[in-house]
Design a protein around this motif. Structure first.
Motif, PDB file in Angstrom:
ATOM      1  N   TYR A  74       0.833  -1.156  -0.011  1.00 31.85           N
ATOM      2  CA  TYR A  74       0.066  -0.016   0.158  1.00 31.85           C
ATOM      3  C   TYR A  74       0.806   1.285  -0.133  1.00 31.85           C
ATOM      4  O   TYR A  74       1.768   1.394   0.503  1.00 31.85           O
TER       5      TYR A  74
ATOM      6  N   PRO B 272       0.029   5.513   0.476  1.00 26.72           N
ATOM      7  CA  PRO B 272      -0.848   6.675   0.603  1.00 26.72           C
ATOM      8  C   PRO B 272      -1.091   7.436  -0.379  1.00 26.72           C
ATOM      9  O   PRO B 272      -1.593   8.766  -0.170  1.00 26.72           O
ATOM     10  N   TYR B 273      -0.713   7.305  -1.583  1.00 22.15           N
ATOM     11  CA  TYR B 273      -1.203   8.317  -2.828  1.00 22.15           C
ATOM     12  C   TYR B 273      -1.151   7.459  -4.186  1.00 22.15           C
ATOM     13  O   TYR B 273      -0.874   6.327  -4.245  1.00 22.15           O
ATOM     14  N   GLU B 274      -2.047   8.078  -5.237  1.00 23.85           N
ATOM     15  CA  GLU B 274      -2.020   7.421  -6.301  1.00 23.85           C
ATOM     16  C   GLU B 274      -1.342   8.623  -7.383  1.00 23.85           C
ATOM     17  O   GLU B 274      -0.936   9.462  -7.179  1.00 23.85           O
TER      18      GLU B 274
ATOM     19  N   VAL C  26      -1.308  12.280  -6.153  1.00 21.64           N
ATOM     20  CA  VAL C  26      -2.301  12.463  -5.542  1.00 21.64           C
ATOM     21  C   VAL C  26      -2.862  11.863  -4.150  1.00 21.64           C
ATOM     22  O   VAL C  26      -2.524  10.837  -3.941  1.00 21.64           O
ATOM     23  N   TYR C  27      -2.862  12.874  -3.152  1.00 22.27           N
ATOM     24  CA  TYR C  27      -3.206  12.577  -1.827  1.00 22.27           C
ATOM     25  C   TYR C  27      -4.617  12.967  -1.561  1.00 22.27           C
ATOM     26  O   TYR C  27      -5.547  13.242  -2.551  1.00 22.27           O
ATOM     27  N   LYS C  28      -5.314  12.409  -0.358  1.00 18.00           N
ATOM     28  CA  LYS C  28      -6.593  12.830  -0.113  1.00 18.00           C
ATOM     29  C   LYS C  28      -7.001  14.210  -0.131  1.00 18.00           C
ATOM     30  O   LYS C  28      -8.137  14.520  -0.814  1.00 18.00           O
ATOM     31  N   ASP C  29      -6.215  15.143   0.012  1.00 17.15           N
ATOM     32  CA  ASP C  29      -6.478  16.502   0.060  1.00 17.15           C
ATOM     33  C   ASP C  29      -5.805  17.263  -1.019  1.00 17.15           C
ATOM     34  O   ASP C  29      -6.059  18.626  -0.949  1.00 17.15           O
TER      35      ASP C  29
ATOM     36  N   TYR D 218      -2.806  17.404  -4.558  1.00 20.18           N
ATOM     37  CA  TYR D 218      -1.962  16.646  -5.369  1.00 20.18           C
ATOM     38  C   TYR D 218      -0.400  17.467  -5.412  1.00 20.18           C
ATOM     39  O   TYR D 218      -0.506  18.636  -5.304  1.00 20.18           O
TER      40      TYR D 218
END
Length: 210
Positions: A64, A66-68, A107-110, A112
């Protein structure tokens, strides 16, 4: 980003898909899709069988981040060369040079982090049936590239490289089709399909620098 590590796990054990299928009863097409992370939904029973056979836990089976990663073109240019007419294209003679600028988004949750790169995609001048993609990271983005991409584990780097290649090929095909139709006045037909199939069959080298 969540991926499975099946390809790495079987390589570490010097196994292959055929042997794994025979031993677990899981079909070869299913295992191939899983190993390439093309199967977005894996049944729990399949995961259980693989973990039992490989003697690992689900934590070992998955990785995993924590980003795309997302990709957007900033600009591109295509030069093509071929022997043909308005109704015929000699596929073997088709050559091209595709240059581009794009932004790789971490890209993070909040939000990029953007990484701007320039590059080219073309047919190798030294090896037959091989594509070469060259990426050059802008100087101001070198630290971000090092942190988020260069230091990726083997399994995640494979996914990243494969995503870049697929993204660039899709945009290359669109650019070829558009250029043939609007600049060369050649209607897209079976010949262009053959060009795309030929290019897609080539092995691809991805080279990066910063």
């Amino acid at each position: 980003m969540l991926i499975n590590r099946l390809a790495v796990l079987i390589a570490e054990r010097r196994l292959n898909i055929s042997k794994l299928s025979e031993e677990t009863g899981i079909s070869r097409p299913t295992l191939t899709q899983i190993s390439k992370n093309e199967n977005k939904m894996i049944q729990l029973e399949t995961i259980n069988q693989l973990c039992m056979y490989l003697e690992i836990s689900p934590d070992d089976f998955f990785s995993y981040l924590p980003y795309e990663f997302e990709f957007d073109f900033l600009s591109s240019d295509l030069v093509i060369d071929f022997v043909g007419t308005k109704t015929y294209i000699d596929v073997e003679s088709f050559n091209f040079d595709f240059t581009f600028e794009l932004v790789i988004k971490v890209v993070y949750k909040d939000g990029y982090i953007p990484i701007n790169v320039s590059g080219s995609l073309g047919i190798s001048k030294h090896f037959e049936k091989r594509l070469v993609i060259t990426l050059k990271v802008e100087n101001e983005n070198s630290d971000a590239w090092q942190k988020y991409i260069s230091d990726l584990s083997v399994d995640f780097r494979h996914i990243f490289d494969d995503s870049v290649i697929k993204f660039l090929k899709l945009n290359l095909f669109d650019a070829i089709e558009d250029k043939l139709e609007h600049e060369c006045n050649i209607l897209t037909n079976d010949y262009t399909d053959s060009i795309f199939e030929t290019i897609d069959s080539y092995d691809t080298d991805l080279k990066c620098s910063w």
